[in-house]
Write an enzyme that holds these catalytic residues in place. Sequence first.
Site, short mmCIF file in Angstrom:
data_model
loop_
_atom_site.label_atom_id
_atom_site.label_comp_id
_atom_site.label_asym_id
_atom_site.label_seq_id
_atom_site.Cartn_x
_atom_site.Cartn_y
_atom_site.Cartn_z
N LYS A 1 0.36 -4.22 -6.98
CA LYS A 1 -0.27 -4.73 -5.77
C LYS A 1 -1.74 -5.05 -6.03
CE LYS A 1 3.20 -2.50 -3.02
NZ LYS A 1 3.72 -1.34 -2.33
N GLN B 1 1.61 3.93 0.26
CA GLN B 1 2.75 3.81 -0.64
C GLN B 1 3.78 4.91 -0.35
OE1 GLN B 1 3.21 1.24 -2.98
NE2 GLN B 1 5.25 2.12 -3.04
N ASP C 1 2.69 -3.88 5.85
CA ASP C 1 4.08 -3.65 5.44
C ASP C 1 5.06 -4.08 6.54
OD1 ASP C 1 4.61 -2.73 2.89
OD2 ASP C 1 4.13 -0.64 3.35
#
Length: 283
Positions: free
Chosen positions: A53, A97, A120
């Site tokens: 990322k 995460q 997300d």
Amino acid sequence: MAKIISGKELSAKLKADMAAQVAEFPEKYGRVPHLVVILVGDNPASVSYVTGKAKASETVGIKNTTIRKPETISEEELLSLIRALNEDDSVDGILVQLPLPKHISESKVIETISKAKDVDGFHPLNVAALWQKEDCVLPCTPKGIIKMLKAAGVGINGKRAVVIGRSNIVGLPVAKLLLDENATVTIAHSRTENLAELTRQAEILVVAIGRPKFVTADMVSEGTVVIDVGVNRDAETGKLCGDVDYAEVEPKASVITPVPGGVGPMTICCLMENTIECFLAKH
Ligand code: NAP
């Protein structure tokens, strides 16, 4: 021979387009988008995703801050950190995460991230908006899958789609996005009976289970479009493999995605896109 959709190539092209767009932001808006990624602990898979990322952010020109916290961080400490980032105007996207250590509630963490910074697309308000067909941040993996299908020229309208897997992050939202594209969608899961009979009827088959090489040639019909979301380690070779037995299924499929280099890179690409969207929504 199936047409192979390379998520690696498609995401490289899309990231180059985004980089050109972001390059104009300092003049237009005074700064570039800022994504903050929080990593708790040092799970090797999570470390590798977070590194991916950060690299993609660099390619696109997005500012990336990765905050690493020890496995022992308390839930309250993590939630306080998220709340502070919610209040910080210089931050456009927040990603924690997953998975998190057992003593931390993932749903509490997801609910604490501001909807406007939820890159997300996991926040309940974004999920609700998706199911209400309202503007929202779309979850990255399902969004990337639809982009891949479209880029490969796969017509979704009116097609019979079967999704194996009903998780909140892949199975359910990808089924909804396929439905929104007017596919006729069936969702299968671990309790589905006669799974192979069902999957043989699919014109588009999306597999998100987490079981290496689960889908075999006898489970697909000639000409099926196969999207493999799974990321697994092959027990024999130790190499990455999908949920689809690629060697067996590829000759029967009309279109297929490889693992690695398929859905994975598109997921990260869509994360970049979502960060830009959250940034632009503020400006
Ligand atoms: P998950 O939350 O574990 O869900 C797995 C789903 O598969 C569940 O709905 C489960 O059914 C179903 N399932 C398990 N065994 C099955 C079987 N034998 N037959 C039919 N269905 C079965 O997993 P996930 O988070 O959706 O992830 C799935 C896979 O995609 C994993 O390999 C993950 O690493 C990968 N992934 C990849 C990306 C990417 O960017 N490439 C992103 C996310 C996830 P039940 O609901 O009945 O238990």
